[in-house]
Design an enzyme around this catalytic site. Structure first.
Site, PDB file in Angstrom:
ATOM      1  N   GLN A  31       0.822  -1.265  -0.053  1.00  0.00           N
ATOM      2  CA  GLN A  31       0.132  -0.066  -0.038  1.00  0.00           C
ATOM      3  C   GLN A  31       0.973   1.447   0.110  1.00  0.00           C
ATOM      4  O   GLN A  31       1.407   1.497   1.085  1.00  0.00           O
ATOM      5  CB  GLN A  31      -0.991   0.052   1.066  1.00  0.00           C
ATOM      6  CG  GLN A  31      -1.776  -1.305   1.310  1.00  0.00           C
ATOM      7  CD  GLN A  31      -2.856  -1.263   0.346  1.00  0.00           C
ATOM      8  OE1 GLN A  31      -3.550  -0.495   0.557  1.00  0.00           O
ATOM      9  NE2 GLN A  31      -3.082  -2.477  -0.203  1.00  0.00           N
TER      10      GLN A  31
ATOM     11  N   ARG B 150      -4.739   4.236   4.078  1.00  0.00           N
ATOM     12  CA  ARG B 150      -4.054   4.882   3.049  1.00  0.00           C
ATOM     13  C   ARG B 150      -4.405   4.375   1.668  1.00  0.00           C
ATOM     14  O   ARG B 150      -4.807   3.148   1.726  1.00  0.00           O
ATOM     15  CB  ARG B 150      -2.584   5.207   3.398  1.00  0.00           C
ATOM     16  CG  ARG B 150      -1.960   3.965   3.256  1.00  0.00           C
ATOM     17  CD  ARG B 150      -0.563   4.155   3.743  1.00  0.00           C
ATOM     18  NE  ARG B 150       0.415   3.114   3.210  1.00  0.00           N
ATOM     19  CZ  ARG B 150       0.906   2.329   4.228  1.00  0.00           C
ATOM     20  NH1 ARG B 150       0.523   2.338   5.508  1.00  0.00           N
ATOM     21  NH2 ARG B 150       1.832   1.593   3.932  1.00  0.00           N
TER      22      ARG B 150
ATOM     23  N   ALA C 222     -12.206   3.115   3.677  1.00  0.00           N
ATOM     24  CA  ALA C 222     -11.111   2.079   3.117  1.00  0.00           C
ATOM     25  C   ALA C 222     -10.110   2.863   2.130  1.00  0.00           C
ATOM     26  O   ALA C 222     -10.534   4.025   1.968  1.00  0.00           O
ATOM     27  CB  ALA C 222     -11.802   0.923   2.380  1.00  0.00           C
ATOM     28  N   HIS C 223      -9.130   2.073   1.660  1.00  0.00           N
ATOM     29  CA  HIS C 223      -8.174   2.766   0.910  1.00  0.00           C
ATOM     30  C   HIS C 223      -8.697   3.216  -0.526  1.00  0.00           C
ATOM     31  O   HIS C 223      -9.480   2.770  -1.033  1.00  0.00           O
ATOM     32  CB  HIS C 223      -7.082   1.728   0.462  1.00  0.00           C
ATOM     33  CG  HIS C 223      -7.407   0.490   0.128  1.00  0.00           C
ATOM     34  ND1 HIS C 223      -6.591  -0.539  -0.201  1.00  0.00           N
ATOM     35  CD2 HIS C 223      -8.608  -0.015  -0.408  1.00  0.00           C
ATOM     36  CE1 HIS C 223      -7.151  -1.699  -0.533  1.00  0.00           C
ATOM     37  NE2 HIS C 223      -8.543  -1.394  -0.667  1.00  0.00           N
ATOM     38  N   ASN C 224      -8.311   4.337  -0.817  1.00  0.00           N
ATOM     39  CA  ASN C 224      -8.767   5.207  -2.151  1.00  0.00           C
ATOM     40  C   ASN C 224      -9.835   5.783  -2.341  1.00  0.00           C
ATOM     41  O   ASN C 224     -10.308   6.180  -3.420  1.00  0.00           O
ATOM     42  CB  ASN C 224      -8.391   4.073  -3.452  1.00  0.00           C
ATOM     43  CG  ASN C 224      -6.822   3.928  -3.365  1.00  0.00           C
ATOM     44  OD1 ASN C 224      -6.408   2.977  -3.022  1.00  0.00           O
ATOM     45  ND2 ASN C 224      -5.972   4.935  -4.179  1.00  0.00           N
TER      46      ASN C 224
END
Lengths: 336, 336, 336
Positions: free
Chosen positions: A206, A226, A247-249
């Site tokens: 990540q 991240r 969550a991510h993105n």
């Protein structure tokens, strides 16, 4: 390119070298000595970057990409003409291996002995409570208060007039001004990204960040992961309640309200002024238009248009939800 | 027997003594001087242990048990021939009292003055970040990183190459190798176990552990309670997302995926390779077979077979869920 | 009046002064020099307090209020005769501005250099684990254990025989005796209160407290927000599981059971002996009668009577829920 404040890159590697280390093979005619300097995404790659191509719908984007190489399947390789190719049965898995080569895991949070790293930059009137730990190269703005036992990771930048709660952890993030993070908030940890392999779930490195814009507030014990590549973004003036999962993105617009225990899965895009009720869940890659409202406990599995008001699981227009509830109730009366 | 690394036992007590202290009485003919050394469960008790017997379905197991005594009701006592009996209107409540006699609450986390207990065993290349607290007798393996302000309780064992996040708390647990715990994870606290009594909810002593196998990853602010008796187990290679709840005595198999904000209630048994979606809830004592998939937001109140794919509340086969959603929608059209 | 142990008040201000600073105007005939000493609520205000009046249903209460002034709309002002009036298009927003004038944000948690404030009052046999931070004027009772890296804010009072877990944060709260807070619990942070304004969401100052009665237990990573005005209250003997959200001004009675991941929205009133299942959500201002039971995952949007047993979303009598589930299932069979 991953932010060098947070990530230290290894390499470069030749294409042949990468092939050998990730179990891929050079496609016929591929330049074995091509120098690869970094991993990238199809949209943002530059000439030294390798990307993966696993979804045919990206074929047009790939043709326009500046990438220096790509890893793909034998089947999809026919669509690639603009750069040398590595062949792998599972391009995502191979890419995860390559990303881990360029960014071997380091332990930046611990490269210090005292509580405040010697090269952290603290505004003269920033206040650091007892027990707080500030990592190497972090920067804390004017009048910002870092709560007791908070942990600010290396390279993290926090603006002015922020209140960072006790027992929070911030890593891999850039925080704007007048931001309030309540106790127990966790920002910037790895997202939940794995590639299934015969040997188990392979962790995908990540390599992104979290960007928290001005005037954001995030409630106690909420978590913001991240980005994988690119960033997770919380827009200006957005207010997030306790125990929320981002969550991510995920990209959240300005002035949204996200109520307690809601969960926003990876890569969702939420517009401005959206209201997300308590315990709502959004599946990954959902887009929500400006001003939409999602009633509490709703489960969203499709895009929501601007101004739409939805409820239920699966999410439907709120009037339709209530009509169905009424119809179901009548049904049991008829049954008697 | 509770793990002596985590629990210090008082006693022994005579059977009469126990009866007097927990408001039970000796059954006719029971040996008042029988020495009881510990509490146990019907399945695992040895000769010095006292167990409770409150559910008639355990009558066969009790007949085969090695226990030294049991506490049960006057009604159920007729089924007990193999050991002396204490009689109590509420055997579970009496047992909770007895367990609390053997294991009076201690405060092991604070029996030290510095941040790292003098008898903790740290591998030479383990890294302990600022502010981390390591309890008495804890052991940290090679290359493992303990994050800033993490709290590792007494007796906790952590393997090699682990990453334990900032602001985590670990107690009463044994952690394998290459385990990643993200910031804010709480492992090993008391499960949610109470016996209703006229005076309020009586806390049941929680005397088990948490076992976290190799290659497990647990997301930010998730919580894993320790077992009541026996252990809570997270199988090798299982990946758990943020804000997940794992209750006492849950057993999760290998290579499962548990998505954010799911909650697994007490004593559930989950097979290998199971996928549990976001915000799913499992009622207690549910069994889920290998390879089953549970869609996001599903509420599971019954066992799920191997490979089953379920959705909805209550959980039903996923096709049936979608058929019902469609039927309900048609119903409102007919209603117009 | 906000508790002076937690809040330092500015002022007094003249009515005209307040009007000028919050964008309101004096109603005709209002005494511009009236001295206002504090903010208050219609029910509890005294002669020096200003309140807001935005909901016509409070007209009778306002007539009986002891308040010294009120801010309201031009339309509602006709109903106010007993005190001078400030006029504002948005009385709640104006009141939020006024409250922020009286209680400018301070950073009480950091007005100290060492881990334990010099004026904190610790019982001789209280135990403070390594890394714990105790704020100014806090008081810790006999035999109470404060876990490692816990943060106890200024003015917080904790009774005797409590166990406060590692990595918890307590602020703006009074805690009874024999209370157990598990690791990662966050108590007393700001509630989620905003007034929409053209410039974005205006934060409403949160000036109340959290009162935790005797024998309460709260699970890992749960969050309890403090009241806006008045208090959030957890009744004696109530047991709360992990990852539960309790919003501002919630009042929970005695001996309730609140299972993991439930969320109780602002100003809910829950009676004695209520059972709230896992992942249940209550909308704000809901009242739940004594002994009611709310099945797991239920979404409650209306009041629940004493002893009612409800399930589903929206909540309905449990038998009705199961009838509807059965009818829906039959419907798909008919459809075939």
């Amino acid at each position: 390119m991953p932010d060098p404040r947070f990530y230290r890159r290894a390499g470069p590697f030749s294409l042949a070298d990468l092939a050998g280390r990730c179990g891929a093979r050079l496609a016929p005619g591929a330049d074995a000595d091509r120098v690869i300097k970094d991993v990238g995404t199809i949209d943002t790659a530059t000439a030294g970057d390798i990307v993966y191509f696993a979804d045919p719908s990206y074929v047009v984007a790939l043709a326009a990409s500046q990438c220096g190489a790509c890893v793909t399947t034998a089947e999809l390789a026919a669509h690639v003409s603009r750069c040398p190719v590595l062949l792998a049965a599972d391009p995502r898995g191979a890419y995860a291996e390559i990303a881990a080569l360029f960014y071997p895991e380091t332990s930046p949070t611990v490269a210090q002995s005292g509580n405040i790293a010697s090269d952290a930059v603290l505004a003269a009137d920033a206040v650091i409570a007892p027990g707080a730990v500030i990592g190497a190269g972090a920067a804390i703005g004017a009048r910002t208060v870092i709560g007791a036992n908070a942990v600010i990771g290396p390279g993290v930048v926090i603006g002015h007039d922020c209140r960072i709660g006790a027992n929070t952890t911030l890593s891999y993030c850039l925080v704007g001004n007048r931001v309030i993070l309540h106790p127990g908030v966790q920002i910037g940890q790895d997202g939940f990204g794995f590639v299934p392999t015969p040997g188990g779930h392979r962790k995908v490195p990540q390599l992104g960040r979290v960007l928290i814009r001005d005037d954001v507030e995030i409630g106690a014990n909420s978590a913001v992961d991240r980005g994988v590549a690119g960033d997770t973004v919380i827009g200006a003036g957005t207010k997030i309640d306790n125990l929320v999962q981002i969550a991510h993105n995920v990209e959240i617009g300005a002035r949204c309200i996200i109520v307690s225990q809601a969960g926003i899965a990876g890569s969702c895009k939420i517009g401005d002024g959206v209201v997300v009720g308590g315990q709502v869940g959004l599946a990954d890659h959902v887009t929500v238009g400006d001003g939409a409202q999602i009633a509490a406990k709703t489960g969203v599995m499709r895009d929501i248009g601007p101004g739409e008001v939805v409820m239920g699981y699966p999410a439907r227009p709120i009037r339709q939800f209530w009509r169905e509830i009424a119809a179901l109730s009548r049904l049991t009366r008829r049954d008697k």
